[in-house]
Design a protein around this motif. Structure first.
Motif, PDB file in Angstrom:
ATOM      1  N   PHE A 161      -2.206  17.788 -20.145  1.00 50.25           N
ATOM      2  CA  PHE A 161      -3.051  17.477 -19.878  1.00 50.25           C
ATOM      3  C   PHE A 161      -2.478  17.899 -17.775  1.00 50.25           C
ATOM      4  O   PHE A 161      -2.140  16.959 -18.292  1.00 50.25           O
ATOM      5  CB  PHE A 161      -4.347  16.887 -19.747  1.00 50.25           C
ATOM      6  N   VAL A 162      -2.320  19.035 -17.576  1.00 47.25           N
ATOM      7  CA  VAL A 162      -2.431  19.226 -16.447  1.00 47.25           C
ATOM      8  C   VAL A 162      -2.989  19.370 -15.051  1.00 47.25           C
ATOM      9  O   VAL A 162      -3.976  19.892 -15.150  1.00 47.25           O
ATOM     10  CB  VAL A 162      -1.558  20.732 -16.323  1.00 47.25           C
ATOM     11  N   GLU A 163      -3.246  18.210 -13.692  1.00 47.63           N
ATOM     12  CA  GLU A 163      -3.683  18.785 -12.681  1.00 47.63           C
ATOM     13  C   GLU A 163      -3.645  19.375 -11.194  1.00 47.63           C
ATOM     14  O   GLU A 163      -1.883  18.746 -11.488  1.00 47.63           O
ATOM     15  CB  GLU A 163      -4.975  17.266 -12.447  1.00 47.63           C
ATOM     16  N   GLY A 164      -2.879  20.343 -11.133  1.00 50.03           N
ATOM     17  CA  GLY A 164      -2.733  20.701  -9.475  1.00 50.03           C
ATOM     18  C   GLY A 164      -3.361  20.576  -8.032  1.00 50.03           C
ATOM     19  O   GLY A 164      -4.861  20.262  -8.511  1.00 50.03           O
ATOM     20  N   PHE A 165      -3.351  20.086  -7.133  1.00 52.80           N
ATOM     21  CA  PHE A 165      -3.412  18.963  -6.198  1.00 52.80           C
ATOM     22  C   PHE A 165      -2.901  20.563  -4.469  1.00 52.80           C
ATOM     23  O   PHE A 165      -1.445  20.690  -4.905  1.00 52.80           O
ATOM     24  CB  PHE A 165      -2.984  17.921  -5.754  1.00 52.80           C
ATOM     25  N   ASN A 166      -3.980  20.937  -4.223  1.00 48.44           N
ATOM     26  CA  ASN A 166      -3.365  21.245  -2.369  1.00 48.44           C
ATOM     27  C   ASN A 166      -2.995  20.399  -1.457  1.00 48.44           C
ATOM     28  O   ASN A 166      -2.679  19.620  -1.984  1.00 48.44           O
ATOM     29  CB  ASN A 166      -4.683  21.923  -1.713  1.00 48.44           C
ATOM     30  N   SER A 167      -2.418  21.308  -0.986  1.00 51.21           N
ATOM     31  CA  SER A 167      -1.678  20.402   0.147  1.00 51.21           C
ATOM     32  C   SER A 167      -2.736  19.376   0.678  1.00 51.21           C
ATOM     33  O   SER A 167      -1.377  17.764   1.244  1.00 51.21           O
ATOM     34  CB  SER A 167      -0.682  20.993   1.794  1.00 51.21           C
ATOM     35  N   ASP A 168      -3.611  19.239   0.966  1.00 53.81           N
ATOM     36  CA  ASP A 168      -4.535  17.788   1.004  1.00 53.81           C
ATOM     37  C   ASP A 168      -4.641  16.735   0.325  1.00 53.81           C
ATOM     38  O   ASP A 168      -5.798  15.750   0.399  1.00 53.81           O
ATOM     39  CB  ASP A 168      -5.597  18.676   1.434  1.00 53.81           C
ATOM     40  N   GLY A 169      -4.065  17.108  -1.019  1.00 49.52           N
ATOM     41  CA  GLY A 169      -4.244  16.212  -2.314  1.00 49.52           C
ATOM     42  C   GLY A 169      -5.046  16.168  -3.177  1.00 49.52           C
ATOM     43  O   GLY A 169      -5.967  15.398  -3.499  1.00 49.52           O
TER      44      GLY A 169
END
Length: 96
Positions: free
Chosen positions: A36-44
């Motif tokens: 299970f993979v989560e990706g976040f932007n530069s703001d978290g």
């Protein structure tokens, strides 16, 4: 056809997908049936969530391995072509 994959191959293939999406940070959780993979932007903030079961991981890694082989082949061909042209040589029976 590969029967087992290393963590390096799996993470490389997943990382390519995350790079294409443009995530800035990740969290990967190993589950019984895959990842299970989560990706976040530069703001978290959460940008993407992906679940890869075993079959999906196999397909993803296999595709990444094939792309890597194609790139390597293209690079070798480019190096060979450049070498031959710089030395005013050509391959017998081949056109470049």
């Amino acid at each position: 056809m590969l029967s087992t994959f290393s963590y390096a191959n799996i993470l490389h293939a997943v990382g390519q997908v995350l790079d294409q999406i443009g995530v800035k940070s990740i969290a990967i959780h190993e589950e019984e049936d895959g990842l299970f993979v989560e990706g976040f932007n530069s703001d978290g903030q959460l940008q993407v969530q992906m679940h890869y079961d075993i079959a999906s991981l196999y397909e993803l890694v296999d595709r990444a391995d094939n792309q890597t082989a194609e790139v390597a082949s293209t690079q070798v061909t480019g190096v060979l072509s450049r070498f031959l042209s710089e030395h005013h040589r050509e391959l017998v029976g081949a056109s470049l």
